[in-house]
Motif scaffolding. Structure first.
Motif, PDB file in Angstrom:
ATOM      1  N   LYS A  36       2.845   4.210  -2.571  1.00  0.00           N
ATOM      2  CA  LYS A  36       2.625   4.852  -3.860  1.00  0.00           C
ATOM      3  C   LYS A  36       3.917   4.872  -4.681  1.00  0.00           C
ATOM      4  CE  LYS A  36      -1.116   8.027  -2.541  1.00  0.00           C
ATOM      5  NZ  LYS A  36      -1.511   9.458  -2.463  1.00  0.00           N
ATOM      6  N   ASN A  75       0.825  -1.217   0.000  1.00  0.00           N
ATOM      7  CA  ASN A  75       0.000   0.000   0.000  1.00  0.00           C
ATOM      8  C   ASN A  75       0.858   1.265   0.000  1.00  0.00           C
ATOM      9  OD1 ASN A  75      -2.356   1.494  -0.087  1.00  0.00           O
ATOM     10  ND2 ASN A  75      -2.683   1.452   2.136  1.00  0.00           N
ATOM     11  N   PRO A 102       1.282   3.737   5.337  1.00  0.00           N
ATOM     12  CA  PRO A 102       0.612   3.504   4.054  1.00  0.00           C
ATOM     13  C   PRO A 102       0.487   4.796   3.245  1.00  0.00           C
ATOM     14  CG  PRO A 102      -0.543   2.367   5.810  1.00  0.00           C
ATOM     15  CD  PRO A 102       0.484   3.215   6.469  1.00  0.00           C
ATOM     16  N   GLN A 103       0.490   4.625   1.913  1.00  0.00           N
ATOM     17  CA  GLN A 103       0.324   5.704   0.960  1.00  0.00           C
ATOM     18  C   GLN A 103       1.528   6.652   0.908  1.00  0.00           C
ATOM     19  OE1 GLN A 103      -2.378   6.046  -1.301  1.00  0.00           O
ATOM     20  NE2 GLN A 103      -2.554   3.942  -0.566  1.00  0.00           N
TER      21      GLN A 103
END
Length: 693
Positions: free
Chosen positions: A528, A526, A560-561
């Protein structure tokens, strides 16, 4: 967000406050080296146009004002999805905290604070700005005693249109003006009404209107009078109470006409000659006596005999003579009139005696009223009706702790005689009116707990369930019971699901992975990876493999992200040199098997495994090194676990003996091994000599 630096200038140091829409941080302005307050719009509202517009409007409204009692706005900015306002930092507390800790305040302190707020409102109103949310939470008081008005988030500039649209009411219900509660146009006098409530709260320690729901509080602003301040705190001077009474008039025309007028009254209200002035009176408080309903007392039995029959009025005009049938007159007889009057009197007395007798027979009798206290409402109705009484409407209900529902707790005329058919008023127990569960989602845990405890929820009945979420830590994500569900605060158990921030995990190792392998790993974690974050550069890693990752190295904690940048090798650098060698190794004893292991170091890495072999006679093994100007190569040979030879392979150009190029199709993006690059094939025997074939 603590530790983050916005726009490369404002370093967030600590969280100092916040509300449902934004969080406030103490920060350092790195450019001017001073402390500032930074208000940051909550993450969940960054894509809500209405909240973003309101947030920007606060900055615009406050930035248009410059006054010592209004918090100054320094800067406004946006970093990606983060919207923020930079404002003056006030080292102190807000008025709500002071009221909570010290109320009721002394009259002189409360008047001093109110006068400074009034001065700020006078400046705002002069500049056509209506605050619309004056409350203690929005009043900051510095350690030097300076009062500062803040939070112009729902302020409006005065225009030809109404400030509050019908059906759209924004603000704090306990400080609403009546016109604000109705959703009609609000102006300067609405701010003064709210300021009157703030002064009331400072001097009494309580709010003038309380209710079980926002709607009930708003209705009280519209319809009900408030308890006069001096009845709550008799130490309030009459002149100061008069200021409150005038500011809080429900009719805006009876309030102060401007902040300047109220400010002037505050400046003189503590003068000795005014302290005991008469209480202010308004003509609208006096009911019109002619419009009042008149109460006519009932006729008691002992009054019936006092009723007099109406006198019979007989005219005697032309009674001195009468005409006979022949038209001749004769003198009237003297006894006729007394006889007629006597007969009429006897008839009237007889009729009156008969009427009184009939009335007595029809009058209800006095009957003992049974005591119904403690009986159920159904039983009480049945027994009272059977005894000849009626039940007064409406039946009254009260909440009584420990009493079951629908039990008679009070009645009038109990154990006394009353006329048959008399209405009996009953007061019956009922369950406590349950309030709706407030909407706590988006609030901080502390704000949610305060709201629940104020409603009567026991602190021990408030549970929390933390979970990872992208919201700020301690933000309420969900609640049980849900919003608007009726609940009993004294017994209810409330569970709040709260954010504990985003979950962090170790960064995976992407080095030497192909671009496709790296992409797949990041998607599974998760994380980017944007196309513009894939950078292709020459390196000593094989073409198409990752040789660098940013911002986190292997095993560093990420959330995450997080956006990751990878560097992919496009081939060896132009100044690299490929060296093909032949390694000749003999066994320890001719004819007997020896285990040979080859390791090498070059520009692509150190101690690279070149293979493990078993030989019983002298054998040659090919090996290729990639050399760079900054790093020579080295070959190490192990025989039966012992190092038998270490040979350096320098970065140098040796002309090929056949003067022909040695192409290197396997090296893409680097230098081919030829006569112009000095590439050649050599022989490395175990004795350390390098010879050309």
């Amino acid at each position: 967000m603590i530790g983050l630096t916005l726009s490369g200038r404002y370093e967030l140091l600590a969280r100092v406050g916040g509300g449902g829409m934004a969080l406030v941080y103490k920060a350092r302005d790195l450019l001017l080296n001073r402390f500032v307050a930074v208000k940051v719009l909550r993450q969940q509202f960054t894509h809500d146009d209405d909240f973003v517009k309101r947030f920007r409007r606060e900055a615009q409204a406050a930035a248009s004002l410059s006054h010592p009692n209004i918090v100054s706005i320094y800067d406004v900015g946006q970093v990606e999805d983060t919207h923020y306002i930079v404002m003056e930092f006030i080292d102190g507390a807000n008025l709500n905290e002071i009221i909570r800790d010290r109320a009721p305040l002394q009259a002189d302190e409360a008047v001093r604070i109110t006068a400074q707020i009034c001065d700020a409102l006078e400046h705002a109103h002069y500049n056509q700005i209506i605050h619309r949310d004056i409350k203690p939470h929005n009043i900051l008081i510095g350690n030097n005693g300076r009062v500062k008005v803040t939070d112009f988030g729902i302020a409006r500039a005065v225009t030809s249109s109404t400030i509050t649209q019908t059906g759209s009411v924004i603000g704090s219900v306990h400080y609403f003006s009546p016109e604000h509660a109705k959703g009609v146009a609000t102006g300067e006098k609405s701010d003064l009404y709210s300021l009157g409530i703030v002064l009331y709260q400072m001097l009494t320690g309580r709010l003038p209107f309380l209710g079980e729901s926002p709607i009930s509080v708003a209705l009280k602003h519209l319809q009900e009078p408030f308890e006069q301040p001096r009845k709550v705190n008799p130490y309030i001077p009459q002149s100061v109470e008069n200021v409150i009474l005038r500011a809080m008039r429900k009719n805006p025309q009876e309030r102060y006409q401007s902040a300047r007028e109220m400010h002037a009254d505050l400046e003189t209200c503590l003068q000795p000659q005014r302290l005991n002035e008469p209480a202010v009176q308004y003509s609208s408080d006096e009911d019109n006596e002619e419009d009042k309903t008149k109460v006519i007392p009932a006729i008691r039995p002992d009054m019936r005999n006092t009723i007099e029959a109406p006198a019979v009025k007989v005219s005697n005009a032309n009674n001195e003579e009468r005409w006979n049938s022949e038209g001749l007159t004769e003198q009237k007889r003297k006894w006729v009139l007394p006889t007629v009057l006597g007969a009429l009197a006897v008839i009237l007395i007889a009729v009156l005696i008969w009427a009184v007798s009939a009335l007595k027979q029809q009058m209800p009798q006095d009957v003992l009223v049974p005591d119904m206290v403690g009986k159920t409402l159904t039983d009480a109705k049945e027994q009272l009706i059977a005894a000849g009484f009626t039940i007064a409407e409406p039946i009254l209900y009260e909440v009584v702790e420990g009493k079951e529902k629908d039990i008679v707790i009070k009645q009038d005329k109990a154990n006394m005689e009353a006329k048959e058919g008399s209405p009996i008023q009953l007061t019956v127990s009922k369950d406590k009116d349950l309030p709706p569960m407030p909407d706590l989602i988006g609030k901080t845990l502390d704000e949610a707990k305060v709201a629940l405890i104020e409603m009567g929820v026991k602190p021990g009945n408030i549970g929390t369930t933390p979970e990872f979420d992208q919201s700020e830590p301690d933000t309420v994500l969900d609640q049980v019971p849900p919003k608007d569900e009726l609940f009993n605060p004294t017994t209810a158990v409330v569970n709040l699901k709260i954010s504990k921030g985003e979950e962090a995990f170790p960064m995976p190792d992407l080095l030497k992975k192909t671009e496709a392998e790296a992409r797949a790993i990041l998607i599974s974690k998760n994380l980017k990876l944007k196309e513009d974050k894939i950078i292709r550069e020459p390196s000593y890693f094989p073409k198409g493999t990752v040789f660098k990752q940013f911002p986190a190295e292997k095993d560093e904690m990420v959330t995450p992200q997080t956006e990751i940048t990878i560097y992919v090798s496009s081939g060896y650098p132009a100044d690299s040199r490929k060296q093909d060698l032949s390694i000749t190794v003999s066994p320890a004893v001719a004819g007997k098997t020896s285990k040979i292991k080859i390791e090498y170091s070059d520009a692509t890495g150190d101690n690279i495994d070149g293979g493990t072999y078993k030989i019983s006679s002298t054998t040659s093994f090919p090996i290729t090194l990639i050399l760079s100007p900054s790093k020579d190569g080295q070959i190490t040979i192990y025989r039966d676990g012992q190092v038998v030879q270490t040979e350096p392979v320098p970065y140098l150009v040796i002309p090929a003996t056949n003067n022909s190029p040695d192409p290197d199709p396997g090296v893409d993006g680097g230098a081919a091994s030829g006569d112009n690059q000095g590439g050649e094939e050599g022989s490395v025997p175990v004795d350390g000599e390098i010879t050309n074939p």
